[in-house]
Design a protein around this motif. Structure first.
Motif, mmCIF file in Angstrom:
data_model
loop_
_atom_site.group_PDB
_atom_site.id
_atom_site.type_symbol
_atom_site.label_atom_id
_atom_site.label_comp_id
_atom_site.label_asym_id
_atom_site.label_seq_id
_atom_site.Cartn_x
_atom_site.Cartn_y
_atom_site.Cartn_z
ATOM 1 N N GLU A 73 22.951 4.382 28.553
ATOM 2 C CA GLU A 73 24.131 3.647 28.996
ATOM 3 C C GLU A 73 24.634 2.797 27.826
ATOM 4 O O GLU A 73 24.030 1.789 27.461
ATOM 5 C CB GLU A 73 23.775 2.778 30.193
ATOM 6 N N VAL A 74 25.741 3.216 27.241
ATOM 7 C CA VAL A 74 26.230 2.588 26.004
ATOM 8 C C VAL A 74 27.756 2.519 26.026
ATOM 9 O O VAL A 74 28.401 3.274 26.755
ATOM 10 C CB VAL A 74 25.777 3.388 24.759
ATOM 11 N N PRO A 75 28.365 1.617 25.234
ATOM 12 C CA PRO A 75 29.822 1.639 25.091
ATOM 13 C C PRO A 75 30.276 2.999 24.550
ATOM 14 O O PRO A 75 29.518 3.701 23.859
ATOM 15 C CB PRO A 75 30.098 0.510 24.089
ATOM 16 N N LEU A 76 31.526 3.353 24.847
ATOM 17 C CA LEU A 76 32.021 4.687 24.491
ATOM 18 C C LEU A 76 31.875 4.995 23.005
ATOM 19 O O LEU A 76 31.391 6.068 22.630
ATOM 20 C CB LEU A 76 33.487 4.823 24.911
ATOM 21 N N ALA A 77 32.296 4.085 22.147
ATOM 22 C CA ALA A 77 32.239 4.351 20.704
ATOM 23 C C ALA A 77 30.803 4.619 20.254
ATOM 24 O O ALA A 77 30.547 5.507 19.429
ATOM 25 C CB ALA A 77 32.824 3.179 19.923
ATOM 26 N N ARG A 78 29.862 3.862 20.816
ATOM 27 C CA ARG A 78 28.453 4.059 20.475
ATOM 28 C C ARG A 78 27.972 5.421 20.985
ATOM 29 O O ARG A 78 27.231 6.133 20.294
ATOM 30 C CB ARG A 78 27.610 2.925 21.078
ATOM 31 N N GLY A 79 28.383 5.791 22.189
ATOM 32 C CA GLY A 79 27.971 7.075 22.749
ATOM 33 C C GLY A 79 28.468 8.247 21.921
ATOM 34 O O GLY A 79 27.732 9.215 21.676
ATOM 35 N N ILE A 80 29.699 8.173 21.472
ATOM 36 C CA ILE A 80 30.255 9.249 20.641
ATOM 37 C C ILE A 80 29.473 9.353 19.333
ATOM 38 O O ILE A 80 29.145 10.457 18.874
ATOM 39 C CB ILE A 80 31.746 8.993 20.379
#
Length: 271
Positions: free
Chosen positions: A74-81
């Protein structure tokens, strides 16, 4: 990573090999999934909301039915990408098409969803969107770095234009930004906010603000199309198999099954 081992010269050796193969299978059957908070599509579970959202529930059924164990990040979008690009996650289930991203990730063919956008405004406000000229004098809420250009280039240009800075309120935060925007609209501190219509429905219901706010259309000009992305760091064979499973599973969920996932979170697409 476990490897098979065989015992006794031949028999021990063959047992060893078998063990290594089984352990490789177990490892290959673990799917690492990054996702961000975008309720009700993707949700970080809490004591109040134990579900992971429409898209994650669908993903879970698609891959567990094929024997995969799933590990969620579970991470912010930019981190997930970035984690998908680096190979720390195998996939992220929803992302708009960005040509530049293709150097690091592979997009699934099947859409996760194509979302109609809408606006949320105060219940007594007669305003309706009719292009960016209709926003003159209105205070618009958004989040830091949020990009609407896939749904409307004109709207994104309006948000970015320094001449409109006094009318654009950028709300920072981790996972409660949309909640705070709704409160600000209710309290008259901003006037409107655009998002996926399912997000707006869900937040309106959850905050019990239906008497104060309303979701109105038309929204932005184009639908927001999102697809799953898969890492290029894994083998092409494994990636192709994961994409195949996703594409076939998403097709199989169209219609009544998809509606059931949406209804679980009390949202629906409007005609």
């Amino acid at each position: 990573m476990l490897k098979y081992r065989n015992a006794k010269l031949f028999s021990v050796l063959s047992a060893f090999v078998a063990l290594a193969g089984m352990s490789g299978i177990a490892s290959a059957a673990t799917l690492k999934v990054c996702y961000d908070q975008w309720a009700p599509m993707t949700i970080f579970p809490t004591g109040d909301e134990t579900g992971r959202g429409v898209v994650i529930d669908m993903l879970d059924e698609i891959y567990t039915s094929q024997g995969y164990d799933i590990e969620y990040f579970e991470v912010p979008l930019a981190r997930g990408i970035a984690m998908v690009a680096d190979g720390d996650c195998d996939m992220l289930p929803e992302y708009v098409y960005v040509a530049e991203a293709e150097k690091d990730v592979v997009y699934a063919e099947e859409k996760t969803f194509a979302y109609t956008t809408a606006f949320v405004i105060r219940r007594d406000d007669p305003w309706r969107y009719n292009g960016v000229t209709s926003m003159e004098g209105k205070r618009v809420a958004t989040g830091p770095g949020w990009d609407y250009s896939a749904a409307s280039v004109d709207y994104q240009n309006y948000i970015d234009n320094p001449a409109n800075e006094a009318f654009v309120e950028v709300i920072s935060g981790y996972d409660d930004v949309v909640d705070r925007i709704f409160t600000m609209i209710r309290d008259g501190r901003v006037d409107l906010y655009a998002d996926n219509e399912l997000v707006l429905q869900y937040v309106l219901n959850r905050l019990n603000m239906n008497d104060d706010l309303q979701v109105v259309r038309p929204g932005l000009e184009e639908k927001l199309v999102e697809r799953a992305i898969f890492s290029k760091k894994m083998s092409a064979e494994r990636r192709d198999e994961l994409i195949r499973i996703w594409n076939e599973g998403r097709i199989a969920m169209r219609g009544e099954k998809e509606q059931a996932f949406l209804q679980k979170y009390d949202v629906m697409f409007k005609e």
